[in-house]
Design a protein around this motif. Sequence first.
Motif, PDB file in Angstrom:
ATOM      1  N   LEU A   1      -5.003  -8.809   3.624  1.00 42.17           N
ATOM      2  CA  LEU A   1      -4.860  -9.177   2.207  1.00 42.17           C
ATOM      3  C   LEU A   1      -6.058  -9.950   1.647  1.00 42.17           C
ATOM      4  N   PRO A   2      -6.643 -10.911   2.370  1.00 41.89           N
ATOM      5  CA  PRO A   2      -7.804 -11.616   1.804  1.00 41.89           C
ATOM      6  C   PRO A   2      -8.968 -10.690   1.465  1.00 41.89           C
ATOM      7  N   VAL A   3      -9.177  -9.651   2.264  1.00 44.73           N
ATOM      8  CA  VAL A   3     -10.253  -8.698   1.984  1.00 44.73           C
ATOM      9  C   VAL A   3      -9.941  -7.903   0.716  1.00 44.73           C
ATOM     10  N   ILE A   4      -8.686  -7.474   0.594  1.00 43.52           N
ATOM     11  CA  ILE A   4      -8.264  -6.737  -0.601  1.00 43.52           C
ATOM     12  C   ILE A   4      -8.367  -7.636  -1.831  1.00 43.52           C
ATOM     13  N   THR A   5      -7.971  -8.895  -1.680  1.00 45.00           N
ATOM     14  CA  THR A   5      -8.062  -9.858  -2.784  1.00 45.00           C
ATOM     15  C   THR A   5      -9.503 -10.042  -3.229  1.00 45.00           C
ATOM     16  N   LYS A   6     -10.403 -10.172  -2.269  1.00 44.68           N
ATOM     17  CA  LYS A   6     -11.825 -10.337  -2.588  1.00 44.68           C
ATOM     18  C   LYS A   6     -12.350  -9.129  -3.340  1.00 44.68           C
ATOM     19  N   SER A   7     -11.914  -7.949  -2.948  1.00 45.00           N
ATOM     20  CA  SER A   7     -12.347  -6.731  -3.632  1.00 45.00           C
ATOM     21  C   SER A   7     -11.860  -6.705  -5.077  1.00 45.00           C
ATOM     22  N   LEU A   8     -10.634  -7.173  -5.312  1.00 40.86           N
ATOM     23  CA  LEU A   8     -10.083  -7.191  -6.669  1.00 40.86           C
ATOM     24  C   LEU A   8     -10.862  -8.128  -7.589  1.00 40.86           C
ATOM     25  N   GLN A   9     -11.532  -9.098  -7.018  1.00 43.34           N
ATOM     26  CA  GLN A   9     -12.300 -10.054  -7.810  1.00 43.34           C
ATOM     27  C   GLN A   9     -13.687  -9.533  -8.164  1.00 43.34           C
ATOM     28  N   ASP A  10     -14.091  -8.408  -7.558  1.00 40.03           N
ATOM     29  CA  ASP A  10     -15.379  -7.798  -7.890  1.00 40.03           C
ATOM     30  C   ASP A  10     -15.289  -7.065  -9.227  1.00 40.03           C
ATOM     31  N   GLU A  11     -16.435  -6.824  -9.831  1.00 38.48           N
ATOM     32  CA  GLU A  11     -16.458  -6.116 -11.109  1.00 38.48           C
ATOM     33  C   GLU A  11     -15.990  -4.670 -10.961  1.00 38.48           C
ATOM     34  N   THR A  12     -16.338  -4.058  -9.856  1.00 42.42           N
ATOM     35  CA  THR A  12     -15.913  -2.676  -9.600  1.00 42.42           C
ATOM     36  C   THR A  12     -15.130  -2.635  -8.290  1.00 42.42           C
ATOM     37  N   PRO A  13     -13.859  -2.995  -8.318  1.00 45.46           N
ATOM     38  CA  PRO A  13     -13.066  -3.035  -7.078  1.00 45.46           C
ATOM     39  C   PRO A  13     -12.828  -1.639  -6.524  1.00 45.46           C
ATOM     40  N   CYS A  14     -12.725  -1.568  -5.206  1.00 49.47           N
ATOM     41  CA  CYS A  14     -12.438  -0.280  -4.572  1.00 49.47           C
ATOM     42  C   CYS A  14     -10.938  -0.082  -4.390  1.00 49.47           C
ATOM     43  N   VAL A  15     -10.144  -1.073  -4.811  1.00 53.38           N
ATOM     44  CA  VAL A  15      -8.686  -0.982  -4.715  1.00 53.38           C
ATOM     45  C   VAL A  15      -8.137  -0.658  -6.097  1.00 53.38           C
ATOM     46  N   SER A  16      -7.393   0.432  -6.191  1.00 55.44           N
ATOM     47  CA  SER A  16      -6.866   0.874  -7.478  1.00 55.44           C
ATOM     48  C   SER A  16      -5.555   0.179  -7.814  1.00 55.44           C
ATOM     49  N   LEU A  17      -5.143   0.321  -9.059  1.00 54.45           N
ATOM     50  CA  LEU A  17      -3.854  -0.222  -9.491  1.00 54.45           C
ATOM     51  C   LEU A  17      -2.712   0.440  -8.728  1.00 54.45           C
ATOM     52  N   GLY A  18      -2.849   1.739  -8.479  1.00 50.41           N
ATOM     53  CA  GLY A  18      -1.820   2.460  -7.727  1.00 50.41           C
ATOM     54  C   GLY A  18      -1.640   1.910  -6.321  1.00 50.41           C
ATOM     55  N   CYS A  19      -2.749   1.527  -5.672  1.00 49.87           N
ATOM     56  CA  CYS A  19      -2.670   0.928  -4.333  1.00 49.87           C
ATOM     57  C   CYS A  19      -1.900  -0.383  -4.374  1.00 49.87           C
ATOM     58  N   CYS A  20      -2.156  -1.178  -5.401  1.00 45.41           N
ATOM     59  CA  CYS A  20      -1.469  -2.466  -5.528  1.00 45.41           C
ATOM     60  C   CYS A  20       0.019  -2.270  -5.804  1.00 45.41           C
ATOM     61  N   VAL A  21       0.349  -1.242  -6.584  1.00 43.24           N
ATOM     62  CA  VAL A  21       1.755  -0.925  -6.843  1.00 43.24           C
ATOM     63  C   VAL A  21       2.463  -0.576  -5.540  1.00 43.24           C
ATOM     64  N   ASP A  22       1.802   0.228  -4.714  1.00 41.73           N
ATOM     65  CA  ASP A  22       2.396   0.632  -3.435  1.00 41.73           C
ATOM     66  C   ASP A  22       2.534  -0.549  -2.476  1.00 41.73           C
ATOM     67  N   LEU A  23       1.594  -1.476  -2.555  1.00 43.87           N
ATOM     68  CA  LEU A  23       1.558  -2.592  -1.608  1.00 43.87           C
ATOM     69  C   LEU A  23       2.492  -3.735  -1.999  1.00 43.87           C
TER      70      LEU A  23
END
Length: 212
Positions: free
Chosen positions: A100-122
């Motif tokens: 989760l901390p890695v995913i969180t860090k990605s969400l804080q970037d300007e161009t995250p590699c984690v989509s909204l759909g991924c967050c919905v699933d998670l």
Amino acid sequence: MANKENELTCPEKVQAIHYNDNCMFPVNSAAEVGSKMAGPGYKYSDYFTELSKDHDAMTHVLFGRNLRLNVALTLWRRNASELVAYLIRIEDTGVLLDCLPVITKSLQDETPCVSLGCCVDLLPQVKSILTSEYEEHLIVVLHWVQSVVKKWWPELSTNGKPLLDSCSEDRNLQVMKQQLKEFWVEGPQLSLVPGTTGEMAKAIESYLSQLH
């Protein structure tokens, strides 16, 4: 005469040696050792046996965790959605908390590699950790929720025309909004917790209370 005296004294010396041997090593010493082994010391040796089994079990758990983390790293480098699918499939809370901390860090970037759909699933799996008794687990989860809310807050807070381009993303947005409302059932309780957990919960609650 000297030889006769020696003949007389030698048996006495031998007898004395045997006497001393008996004092140092009693005849029933083996029986005493056996009785000691069957006593309390021997009984509590089961504790060490169980302790050894516990260590073996812990080693097995850590080996499995390390193996799953290596798989997670490989999937993360390939595609974030594959990592999310893997986390959902294995249902391992420990690995999820590690990732989760890695995913969180990605969400804080300007161009995250984690989509909204991924967050919905998670989100459903993340929600299950919200009742954890460990503060460090709660902080990891709250950091992730806070990053999700901030990342898509312009879209989440609007009640008018959808701001997202595709229909699928708009559908994910509606699902996320509903899940966040349901997710925050534990929110008021967490807001009362002193320290970092309570402060983060209050900050998230200030956002989610505006959702309609």
